[in-house]
Every structure is written in structure tokens, then in C-alpha cells.
Motif scaffolding. Structure first.
Motif, PDB file in Angstrom:
ATOM      1  N   GLN A   1       0.953  -1.293   0.169  1.00 53.90           N
ATOM      2  CA  GLN A   1      -0.247   0.536   0.457  1.00 53.90           C
ATOM      3  C   GLN A   1       1.007   1.258   0.146  1.00 53.90           C
ATOM      4  N   LYS A   2       2.071   1.126   0.267  1.00 51.56           N
ATOM      5  CA  LYS A   2       3.061   2.325   0.658  1.00 51.56           C
ATOM      6  C   LYS A   2       3.326   2.740  -0.990  1.00 51.56           C
ATOM      7  N   GLN A   3       3.709   1.522  -1.158  1.00 51.34           N
ATOM      8  CA  GLN A   3       4.375   1.784  -2.352  1.00 51.34           C
ATOM      9  C   GLN A   3       3.521   1.819  -3.601  1.00 51.34           C
ATOM     10  N   ARG A   4       2.218   1.491  -3.562  1.00 45.14           N
ATOM     11  CA  ARG A   4       0.872   2.067  -4.565  1.00 45.14           C
ATOM     12  C   ARG A   4       0.729   3.752  -3.916  1.00 45.14           C
ATOM     13  N   LEU A   5       0.683   4.007  -3.417  1.00 47.02           N
ATOM     14  CA  LEU A   5       0.252   5.456  -2.862  1.00 47.02           C
ATOM     15  C   LEU A   5       1.649   5.838  -3.025  1.00 47.02           C
ATOM     16  N   SER A   6       3.357   6.007  -2.995  1.00 48.79           N
ATOM     17  CA  SER A   6       4.473   6.247  -3.981  1.00 48.79           C
ATOM     18  C   SER A   6       4.067   6.741  -5.227  1.00 48.79           C
ATOM     19  N   ILE A   7       3.336   5.695  -6.544  1.00 51.88           N
ATOM     20  CA  ILE A   7       3.350   5.563  -7.351  1.00 51.88           C
ATOM     21  C   ILE A   7       2.096   6.397  -7.928  1.00 51.88           C
ATOM     22  N   ALA A   8       0.566   6.705  -6.246  1.00 47.01           N
ATOM     23  CA  ALA A   8      -0.028   7.900  -6.817  1.00 47.01           C
ATOM     24  C   ALA A   8       0.585   9.334  -6.593  1.00 47.01           C
TER      25      ALA A   8
ATOM     26  N   TRP B   1       1.377  -2.406 -12.981  1.00 49.08           N
ATOM     27  CA  TRP B   1       2.027  -2.973 -14.457  1.00 49.08           C
ATOM     28  C   TRP B   1       0.579  -2.008 -15.657  1.00 49.08           C
ATOM     29  N   GLU B   2      -0.120  -2.778 -15.043  1.00 51.63           N
ATOM     30  CA  GLU B   2      -1.391  -2.368 -16.502  1.00 51.63           C
ATOM     31  C   GLU B   2      -1.444  -0.606 -16.333  1.00 51.63           C
ATOM     32  N   LEU B   3      -1.736  -0.267 -14.981  1.00 49.33           N
ATOM     33  CA  LEU B   3      -1.483   1.365 -14.725  1.00 49.33           C
ATOM     34  C   LEU B   3      -0.679   1.502 -15.947  1.00 49.33           C
ATOM     35  N   ILE B   4       0.618   1.543 -15.356  1.00 46.44           N
ATOM     36  CA  ILE B   4       1.698   2.367 -15.969  1.00 46.44           C
ATOM     37  C   ILE B   4       1.732   2.377 -17.461  1.00 46.44           C
ATOM     38  N   GLU B   5       0.993   1.539 -17.610  1.00 49.47           N
ATOM     39  CA  GLU B   5       0.881   1.469 -19.333  1.00 49.47           C
ATOM     40  C   GLU B   5      -0.574   2.115 -19.628  1.00 49.47           C
TER      41      GLU B   5
ATOM     42  N   ALA C   1       7.486  10.525 -16.287  1.00 48.30           N
ATOM     43  CA  ALA C   1       6.990  10.257 -14.982  1.00 48.30           C
ATOM     44  C   ALA C   1       8.962   9.005 -14.579  1.00 48.30           C
ATOM     45  N   VAL C   2       9.556   9.835 -13.724  1.00 53.60           N
ATOM     46  CA  VAL C   2      10.550   8.285 -13.724  1.00 53.60           C
ATOM     47  C   VAL C   2      10.202   7.734 -12.093  1.00 53.60           C
ATOM     48  N   LEU C   3      10.129   5.979 -12.408  1.00 55.72           N
ATOM     49  CA  LEU C   3       9.757   5.479 -10.813  1.00 55.72           C
ATOM     50  C   LEU C   3      11.021   4.469 -10.665  1.00 55.72           C
ATOM     51  N   ASP C   4      11.298   4.432  -9.318  1.00 54.77           N
ATOM     52  CA  ASP C   4      12.700   4.157  -9.046  1.00 54.77           C
ATOM     53  C   ASP C   4      12.175   2.202  -8.650  1.00 54.77           C
ATOM     54  N   GLU C   5      12.709   1.474  -8.974  1.00 52.32           N
ATOM     55  CA  GLU C   5      12.126   0.139  -8.364  1.00 52.32           C
ATOM     56  C   GLU C   5      10.809   0.493  -8.385  1.00 52.32           C
ATOM     57  N   LEU C   6       9.659   0.435  -8.878  1.00 56.21           N
ATOM     58  CA  LEU C   6       8.641  -0.032  -8.769  1.00 56.21           C
ATOM     59  C   LEU C   6       7.414  -0.873  -8.423  1.00 56.21           C
ATOM     60  N   THR C   7       7.771  -1.798  -8.751  1.00 56.37           N
ATOM     61  CA  THR C   7       7.258  -2.855  -7.596  1.00 56.37           C
ATOM     62  C   THR C   7       7.650  -3.593  -7.291  1.00 56.37           C
ATOM     63  N   THR C   8       8.445  -3.141  -6.303  1.00 55.44           N
ATOM     64  CA  THR C   8       9.589  -3.606  -4.845  1.00 55.44           C
ATOM     65  C   THR C   8       8.529  -4.025  -4.706  1.00 55.44           C
ATOM     66  N   GLY C   9       8.472  -5.279  -3.254  1.00 51.06           N
ATOM     67  CA  GLY C   9       7.636  -4.854  -2.115  1.00 51.06           C
ATOM     68  C   GLY C   9       6.021  -5.068  -2.666  1.00 51.06           C
ATOM     69  N   LEU C  10       5.533  -5.057  -3.888  1.00 53.56           N
ATOM     70  CA  LEU C  10       3.898  -5.489  -3.543  1.00 53.56           C
ATOM     71  C   LEU C  10       3.592  -7.261  -4.346  1.00 53.56           C
ATOM     72  N   ASP C  11       2.525  -7.671  -4.070  1.00 48.28           N
ATOM     73  CA  ASP C  11       2.627  -9.306  -4.424  1.00 48.28           C
ATOM     74  C   ASP C  11       2.481  -9.503  -6.140  1.00 48.28           C
TER      75      ASP C  11
ATOM     76  N   GLN D   1      -0.253 -10.421  -7.603  1.00 46.65           N
ATOM     77  CA  GLN D   1      -1.630  -9.606  -7.833  1.00 46.65           C
ATOM     78  C   GLN D   1      -1.394  -8.109  -8.707  1.00 46.65           C
ATOM     79  N   ALA D   2      -1.183  -7.530  -7.608  1.00 50.69           N
ATOM     80  CA  ALA D   2      -0.446  -6.254  -7.000  1.00 50.69           C
ATOM     81  C   ALA D   2       0.632  -5.569  -7.891  1.00 50.69           C
ATOM     82  N   ARG D   3       1.159  -6.435  -8.784  1.00 50.54           N
ATOM     83  CA  ARG D   3       2.057  -6.289  -9.616  1.00 50.54           C
ATOM     84  C   ARG D   3       1.630  -6.068 -11.650  1.00 50.54           C
TER      85      ARG D   3
END
Lengths: 317, 264
Positions: free
Chosen positions: A135-142, A170-174, A152-162, A164-166
Motif C-alpha cells: 500500500q505504501k508503494q501504491r501511495l508512492s506511485i499515486a 503494470w497495467e496502470l503504468i501502461e 515520470a521517473v519511477l525507481d523500483e516501481l513494484t518492489t514489495g508488491l505481491d 497480483q498488485a504488480r
């Protein structure tokens, strides 16, 4: 295609350590550009120079024609950033953080919609410290997207995500890219780069080893193909071993594993067909971005390899 | 030439958006300040608790010799005022800033258009706002519960409060700029707090100090603050030297902080 980010001859040292030796690349408008490399290769320092958080010792950086240091005020309006491990005040609530950050920008995105898209709507009133890692990671993306950035520069986008969330991320980023946002993705996660990136730069020891599309890089790394199947009838290994395309034939129980060059698959299948043998559960392991990575950097993607198993395998029924 | 009259939409939206960014930052930081509880408890609650304790000691109601009718408690009010400012200034403010720096919050804000001035400004406004509240509560409680008269020269008292706030906040920025971790900042804050409070007469009233020590006390920022508050309470204007001393310290600490403050 216009160049959105242009980095030329970037060099940065911390004391006596050379973090970035000589890095040059340019990112085209609307693409997802990956920066891959082992830990300590200089990926993060490179993007920190792009973000204007660090001053390069040598070289030039330009983002949308802006100088990241000199044109700071303008740059921050158009560049969204996700830092590797940035936190929020412990008691700041999700909605407050998004509302606050959106107030910094001239024409922010609708933060409520963003909160919805990232699956944080039911966490709106949860303080930061009570959020899970994902959730912290998703907040950080938001927060990186709340300013409606052009880049947008995203450093370690999905680290710590399960997983499904990953995939959701990815879909969101696309989706974000489809809206015309140029994205720079720092990752050591090969599957992510293969799935998302139009082009990747492999950085090793502070230098760019290669820049190409993930598919082209994977192809480059292919020196051997590995073909595995269950034949419907037994046959003499020599039948395949004698083929010029084949380097080895191994039986493992009733499974046959053949290795050979890029043309080995065709040769093997036609010889089998001529002998009325069908290759069941045929599987071909081709080169992957990870192979390219290992070959070009000459070492393991230490953290990436754990996730990388099973990549690049084309299951042919 | 009609071009010059057309405002660029971004240019008109800019300043408005930024003003609201500071308001938003201040509002959020104020809420966080209350949620954290450390600031309200120490900076606001503790001085008021001390006032209640002192006010309940019978001997504090005695009139001091040669003071023109002041009780011991009356003479302690300026000390409590100085102490609440000091707690907010060099404990609450630097702890928040250092915590933000340690956890990468300042760095994250650096990548937004919020800007350093607004980020620090919001912190200063919140702590100054809390100082105003604390001082008001102190004066009112002292007046209602313990019959301590309001400052004789109220304007001078307010001006002193502004100067004293400036100096403690500058010192807080100084602590935040030389303390790299929360632990270090807390240690530096304490190292500053005790001698500063000694020279503002927390343990030994300044007039009771030996003469040389009194001179030293007046040269210290909080000693000068105490003197000004005391004069204002007695109904006279504080000496320009005391205000000047505070202003000089405020500038000195702010300059050092400006030079050494790190955002990561």
C-alpha cells in the motif's frame, strides 16, 4: 519522435567512489524507457541527476529542454518522481497526502480518481504507518502521478508488491503511457522490463553496456536453444545428435532434452516427423532479457534472479 | 500589440496554486503536530503544568523585597514564557525536521514544486502558532487562577515575544542543521536548553545571580528575552540592547542554519 530526456557524458563521484562513470542516453516522447543494472551500477544516481537531486560532476542533462538544477521550479511541475524508499510522516493519512501533494501543482490530476485506480480508496483515512508495504508503494506511485506529469521517473516501481498488485501496477503504468506520459523505469526486475519497456539501457559499473529493445537484447544473448519434449515412440539419440544444428541430446526418463543453435527446433521437428514421432509437451527455452543481462554485465542480477525464473520460456503446448 | 495583454494561463494559475500550497502544507503540518502529541505535551502542556505547580506553592505568593509589589510567582511568569518558547523552538521544531530528513520526506518534497521556503515556512508557522497559543494560555491561566496581572506594557510584551520567537526558531533550525540524526538533534537540543534556561533564570533568578553572571546572562539570547519580558511585565519598554541581542542571535543562528541545513 521528440527527445524528452537527454543525458550526455554523465559522471558523478562520491568522494573517491565513482558512482556514474560515463552514461549517455536519450528518451523519446511517449516511450517507457528502462534503466537496468546490478545493485550499485549507478542507476539511482543517474536518475537522481535527471530529477535534479544531484549535481553531476561532468556531463549534461536536459529534461523537456529544462536544466534539472537551474530550471527546478519548472521541472518539478512536469516531472513526477517515485523515489526508491521515500516515506511520509507516520500519522499522515492517505487522502491527506494526495490532497497535499496535488496542491503543489499547477494542473494536478484528480487525486480521488488516482486513489481509486491504485486501490487505495478504502485506505483513505489510514495513517501512513498503518499501511502495508504494498500500500505504501501504491501511495508512492499515486504521489508520483498526482501532478499530472509529462515525464515520470519511477525507481523500483513494484518492489514489495505481491504478484497480483504488480500486474495491476503494470497495467496502470501502461495506461499512464497511453495518455502520453513518458516513463523512465529503474528496475532490477527483468520480467517488469520485458513486459513494460520499449527500450532498456543496461548500466554496469557506471557505464551504459547497451541500449536496445528487450526483445532485441534477448535475441542477442541467445547462443543456444533448449528443446524439451516427450516423444511418442523411442528412438536412437544418434538420429538427432547427427544433425549439424544440434549440440547435445539427453534422455531424462521419457523426456528428451536437445540443445542446439537457433535453427535446431526446425531440424529436430522435421527429423521426428519423418520418423512418425510426435513431440508431445514440447517446450523451447529461448534467450531472455535476463540472459542478456547476465551476459552483458558478466554477473548475476542478484536480486532479480530470484524472480526471474521461468522467464522467456515459450510454451508451445 | 495585443499579445502583451494576454496572460499566460499557467502564469496566472501559478501564484494562486502556490499560495494554497503553503496554506495546505501549514494545515497538514498543524494536524500532524497535534497528532504527534510530543509538541503539545512538552511545548504547551509542560509550562502550564509548571505554572500550576508554582502557583500552588504558598511561598510563591510572597511579595519580593524591593520589587514594587511583585510576588515570586509574578517574577516566574517570564521564565515560564521563555521556557515554552525554548521547548517549541529547540525541541519540537528540530525533531520534526530531522525526522523528515531521516525518513526521506524532505527529499521527496524536493522533487515537487512545493519549494524549500514553503516546506520550512509551514514548520515555522506551526511552531510559532503554537507559541502564540501557549503564551496566551499561560497569561490567561496566571491571571485567572493566580491573580498575576497582565503585562503592564502589553505592546512591548508582544514585540518581545516576536523577537524571542525568532531567536528560538532560528536556534531550532540551527539544531536541525547540525544534528544529522534525531538522536543527535535531541542531544544538541538538550545541551542548548539547559544552559540557555539557566541564564534565563529557571533555577536561580537572574537578579539573584552574582553580577558577572548577570552580565553573561544578559548576553545570552534567552537571558535577553527574560529581561525584555520582565520589563514589559513591569510596564516599561525593554532596553534596546536586549532586543538587539535577541535579533543578533537570531540572525547568527539563521545564517549558520542556512549554510549547513541539509535536505537529505
Amino acid at each position: 519522435m521528440t527527445v524528452v530526456i537527454d543525458v550526455q557524458g554523465l559522471h558523478k563521484e562520491y568522494g573517491t567512489t565513482v558512482a556514474v562513470d560515463d552514461v549517455s542516453f536519450s528518451v523519446q516522447e511517449g516511450e517507457i524507457f528502462g534503466i537496468l543494472g546490478p545493485n550499485g551500477a549507478g542507476k539511482t544516481t543517474t536518475v537522481e541527476c535527471v530529477e535534479g537531486l544531484r549535481v553531476p560532476d561532468r556531463g549534461s542533462v536536459s529534461v523537456l529542454g529544462l536544466d534539472p538544477r537551474r530550471d527546478r521550479a519548472e521541472l518539478t511541475q512536469v516531472l513526477g518522481v517515485q523515489l526508491q524508499d521515500s516515506q511520509m510522516p507516520e500519522r499522515l493519512k492517505v487522502a491527506e497526502a494526495l490532497d497535499l501533494y496535488s496542491s503543489f501543482y499547477r494542473s494536478p490530476a484528480d487525486w480521488r480518481a488516482l486513489m481509486e485506480q491504485l486501490g487505495l480508496a478504502d485506505k483513505a483515512t489510514t495513517p501512513f504507518k498503518k499501511l502495508s508495504g504494498g500500500q505504501k508503494q501504491r501511495l508512492s506511485i499515486a504521489l508520483a502521478l498526482v501532478g499530472n506529469p509529462r515525464v515520470a521517473v519511477l525507481d523500483e516501481l513494484t518492489t514489495g508488491l505481491d504478484p497480483q498488485a504488480r500486474r495491476d501496477t503494470w497495467e496502470l503504468i501502461e495506461g499512464v503511457r497511453d495518455r502520453g506520459v513518458t516513463i523512465v523505469l529503474v528496475s532490477h526486475f527483468m520480467e517488469e522490463a520485458e513486459r513494460l519497456c520499449d527500450r532498456v539501457a543496461l548500466i554496469d559499473s557506471g557505464r551504459v553496456a547497451v541500449i536496445d529493445s528487450p526483445a532485441a537484447l534477448a535475441e542477442r544473448a541467445v547462443s543456444e536453444q533448449r528443446i524439451q519434449f516427450r516423444p511418442t515412440a523411442s528412438f536412437d539419440d544418434a538420429l538427432l545428435a547427427s544433425l549439424p544444428e544440434v549440440t547435445s541430446v539427453i534422455h531424462r526418463g521419457d523426456v528428451v532434452v536437445v540443445t542446439g543453435n537457433a535453427d535446431a527446433l526446425n531440424a529436430v521437428i522435421s527429423v521426428l516427423a519423418r520418423n512418425q514421432i510426435v513431440a508431445r509437451q514440447l517446450r523451447v527455452d529461448q534467450g531472455s532479457l535476463e540472459d542478456a543481462f547476465l551476459e552483458l554485465t558478466g554477473r548475476g542480477a542478484r536480486n532479480g534472479s530470484a524472480h526471474g525464473d521461468g522467464q522467456g520460456k515459450d510454451e508451445l503446448r | 500589440m495585443t499579445v502583451s495583454t494576454q496572460a499566460h494561463p499557467a502564469a496566472t494559475a501559478g501564484p494562486g496554486a502556490r499560495r494554497s500550497a503553503l496554506a495546505q502544507l501549514t494545515r497538514v503540518e498543524f494536524r500532524l503536530f497535534l497528532r504527534e502529541r510530543v509538541g503539545p505535551v512538552w511545548g504547551v502542556g509542560f509550562p502550564i503544568l509548571l505554572l500550576v505547580v508554582f502557583g500552588s506553592i504558598p511561598s510563591f505568593k510572597k511579595v519580593l523585597d524591593g520589587s514594587g509589589g511583585l510576588t515570586v510567582l509574578d517574577s516566574y511568569i517570564p521564565v515560564l514564557v521563555v521556557m515554552s518558547l525554548a521547548l517549541l523552538g529547540f525541541v519540537s521544531l528540530p525533531l520534526t525536521l530531522v525526522n523528515y530528513r531521516e525518513r526521506g520526506i524532505l527529499r521527496r518534497l524536493e522533487t515537487t514544486p512545493a519549494g524549500r521556503v514553503r516546506v520550512l515556512g509551514a514548520q515555522l508557522i506551526v511552531n510559532f502558532g503554537m507559541a502564540v497559543v501557549t503564551l496566551a494560555v499561560l497569561l490567561i491561566v496566571a491571571r485567572l487562577a493566580y491573580d498575576v496581572p497582565f503585562p503592564g506594557q502589553f505592546g512591548a510584551w508582544v514585540i518581545t515575544a516576536l523577537f524571542a520567537s525568532a531567536v528560538v526558531l532560528a536556534m531550532g533550525l540551527f539544531v536541525a542543521s547540525i544534528g544529522s540524526t534525531a538522536r543527535a538533534a535531541a542531544a544538541i537540543g538538550n545541551v542548548l536548553f539547559y544552559p540557555m534556561m539557566f541564564f534565563s533564570g529557571l533555577w536561580l533568578p537572574i537578579p539573584a545571580m552574582p553580577e558577572t553572571l548577570q552580565h553573561v546572562a544578559h548576553a545570552f539570547p534567552l537571558g535577553a528575552a527574560w529581561e525584555s519580558f520582565q520589563q514589559a511585565a513591569l510596564g516599561s519598554w525593554p532596553p534596546a540592547l536586549a532586543l538587539g541581542t535577541m535579533a543578533a542571535w537570531a540572525v547568527a543562528f539563521a545564517v549558520i542554519a542556512g549554510r549547513f541545513f541539509r535536505w537529505e
